[in-house]
Design an enzyme around this catalytic site. Structure first.
Site, PDB file in Angstrom:
ATOM      1  N   GLU A 129     -19.123   5.190  -1.985  1.00 45.10           N
ATOM      2  CA  GLU A 129     -18.459   5.498  -0.712  1.00 45.10           C
ATOM      3  C   GLU A 129     -19.307   6.336   0.237  1.00 45.10           C
ATOM      4  O   GLU A 129     -19.087   6.312   1.451  1.00 45.10           O
ATOM      5  CB  GLU A 129     -17.121   6.203  -0.961  1.00 45.10           C
ATOM      6  CG  GLU A 129     -17.261   7.622  -1.505  1.00 45.10           C
ATOM      7  CD  GLU A 129     -15.914   8.332  -1.655  1.00 45.10           C
ATOM      8  OE1 GLU A 129     -15.002   7.746  -2.249  1.00 45.10           O
ATOM      9  OE2 GLU A 129     -15.799   9.479  -1.176  1.00 45.10           O
TER      10      GLU A 129
ATOM     11  N   ARG B  75     -11.958  10.052  -8.080  1.00 37.35           N
ATOM     12  CA  ARG B  75     -13.354   9.885  -7.672  1.00 37.35           C
ATOM     13  C   ARG B  75     -13.784   8.471  -8.041  1.00 37.35           C
ATOM     14  O   ARG B  75     -13.435   7.961  -9.120  1.00 37.35           O
ATOM     15  CB  ARG B  75     -14.274  10.897  -8.367  1.00 37.35           C
ATOM     16  CG  ARG B  75     -14.223  12.314  -7.805  1.00 37.35           C
ATOM     17  CD  ARG B  75     -14.793  12.423  -6.374  1.00 37.35           C
ATOM     18  NE  ARG B  75     -14.735  13.788  -5.864  1.00 37.35           N
ATOM     19  CZ  ARG B  75     -13.746  14.288  -5.126  1.00 37.35           C
ATOM     20  NH1 ARG B  75     -12.711  13.537  -4.798  1.00 37.35           N
ATOM     21  NH2 ARG B  75     -13.800  15.534  -4.681  1.00 37.35           N
TER      22      ARG B  75
ATOM     23  N   HIS C 130     -10.876   7.416   1.409  1.00 36.02           N
ATOM     24  CA  HIS C 130     -10.808   8.814   0.954  1.00 36.02           C
ATOM     25  C   HIS C 130      -9.947   9.659   1.898  1.00 36.02           C
ATOM     26  O   HIS C 130     -10.384  10.679   2.435  1.00 36.02           O
ATOM     27  CB  HIS C 130     -12.222   9.410   0.831  1.00 36.02           C
ATOM     28  CG  HIS C 130     -12.310  10.496  -0.211  1.00 36.02           C
ATOM     29  ND1 HIS C 130     -13.327  10.611  -1.123  1.00 36.02           N
ATOM     30  CD2 HIS C 130     -11.469  11.529  -0.498  1.00 36.02           C
ATOM     31  CE1 HIS C 130     -13.129  11.658  -1.896  1.00 36.02           C
ATOM     32  NE2 HIS C 130     -11.985  12.234  -1.538  1.00 36.02           N
TER      33      HIS C 130
END
Ligand code: NAD
Length: 332
Positions: free
Chosen positions: A265, A236, A297
């Site tokens: 993000e 993360r 991601h």
């Protein structure tokens, strides 16, 4: 059940519909392109379940609006749940499920891909050879064999990553708040958190984002790393203080950075912004380094992982609908 699926991409529609059909579950899937937040929550009214992803917002305010609209189940189609206010959900009587296990291989293998690309400069070589530039200056890497790799968070993904690194002939050390025998059985060993930086040539992050792990990579921990060490983060974005990482890259203290996740993000990832001016200067500075690779991601994004994610999500909703115990419920 009527399920409002937020942040729905083409592949979510395809794989969730297929899982719904395969299980003959008969749920009504309502796909919504937009992410869940206060601006979009009204769309979920009348849906007993919402299905959300990593950057959807399920804070206290949004959860309250969901509950008022009749939602009783929040189904995360991912592992991490840092974007859900679990206390508020419990207080509102909302159940929350996630996908505990899908494919740890998908994420671990992507971490390895980032590591190999950063070390052997694959991204630069790719651009060069397409321009008929076959010079090798600036492309030198190092053997992974014999190097020390630190795994922070030795759960499902960290374990797979550790096993792959042992296969490369690396020495693997790890840190976990809850050490496991499975990690030791691989032939790896645990060290104290403070020892990681001093010993590791490569650090890969695989722990969840919690208040405790927020910015575990910061100015101080970066300064304690071996000069030139490589850092990989597929967990993360909030684990890394991005501005501190930029300073460490500028000074050469950090030798390379492979990121699949980024603190801010939510404003960038999972959409095509190629015709847009990006206003996030920190992100743009990151992209300017030759020794930084950012992927958006995508570590989870394999056929096997998406199939399992969607099948598990449909199964959880069916369990809820039929009053069965929820096998993937997040309890606080
Ligand atoms: P897991 O729960 O199996 O493993 C997490 C490990 O971290 C556990 O062993 C736990 O004890 C450890 N941990 C918890 N708190 C810690 C702390 N303060 N310090 C050190 N270790 C700590 O989870 P997993 O399936 O291996 O997933 C790990 C993370 O990967 C998830 O939390 C998620 O954020 C991330 N993830 C990213 C993607 C992606 O596409 N990039 C996909 C799936 C998961």
């Amino acid at each position: 059940m009527k399920i409002a699926v937020f942040s729905a991409k083409r592949y979510d529609r395809e794989f969730l519909s297929a899982a719904n059909a395969k299980a003959q579950a008969g749920h009504q899937l309502h796909f919504i392109d937009a992410p869940l937040d206060m601006d979009t929550v009204a769309v979920a009214a009348g849906h007993e379940a919402v299905c959300i992803f990593v950057n959807d917002k399920a804070d206290a305010e949004v959860l309250k609006a969901l509950a008022q609209g009749g939602t009783r189940l929040v189904a995360l189609r991912c592992t991490g749940f840092n974007n859900v206010d679990l206390k508020s959900a419990a207080a509102l009587g909302l159940k929350v499920v996630r996908v505990v296990t899908y494919s740890p291989y998908s994420v671990a293998e992507h971490a390895v891909a980032l590591l190999l690309a950063i070390n052997r400069k694959v991204h630069r070589a790719y651009a060069r050879t397409r321009d008929s530039n076959f010079a090798l200056d600036g492309l030198m890497g190092f053997d992974l064999h014999g190097k020390t790799v630190a795994v922070v968070g030795t759960g499902k993904i960290g374990l797979v990553f550790a096993r792959i690194m042992l296969g490369f002939g690396c020495e693997v050390i790890g840190y976990d708040k809850f050490p496991s025998q499975a990690f030791l059985d691989l032939g790896a060993r645990y060290v104290g958190a403070g020892e990681i930086g001093a010993r590791a040539d490569i650090i890969s992050l695989h722990c969840p984002l919690t208040p405790e792990t927020q910015h575990i990579i910061n100015e101080e921990t970066l300064a304690r790393m071996k000069r030139g060490a490589l850092l990989i983060n597929t967990s993360r974005g909030g684990l890394v203080d991005t501005e501190a990482a930029i300073e460490a890259l500028k000074s050469g203290q950090l030798g390379g950075l492979g990121l699949d996740v980024y603190e801010q993000e939510a404003d960038l990832f999972f959409r095509d912004l190629s015709s847009t001016i990006i206003s996030d200067d920190v992100f743009q500075r990151l992209l300017s380094f030759p020794n930084v690779i950012v992927t958006g991601h995508q570590a989870f994004f394999t056929e096997e992982a998406i199939s399992t994610i969607c099948e598990t999500t449909i199964q959880s909703v069916s369990q809820f609908a039929t009053g069965q115990a929820l096998s993937d419920e997040i309890k606080i």
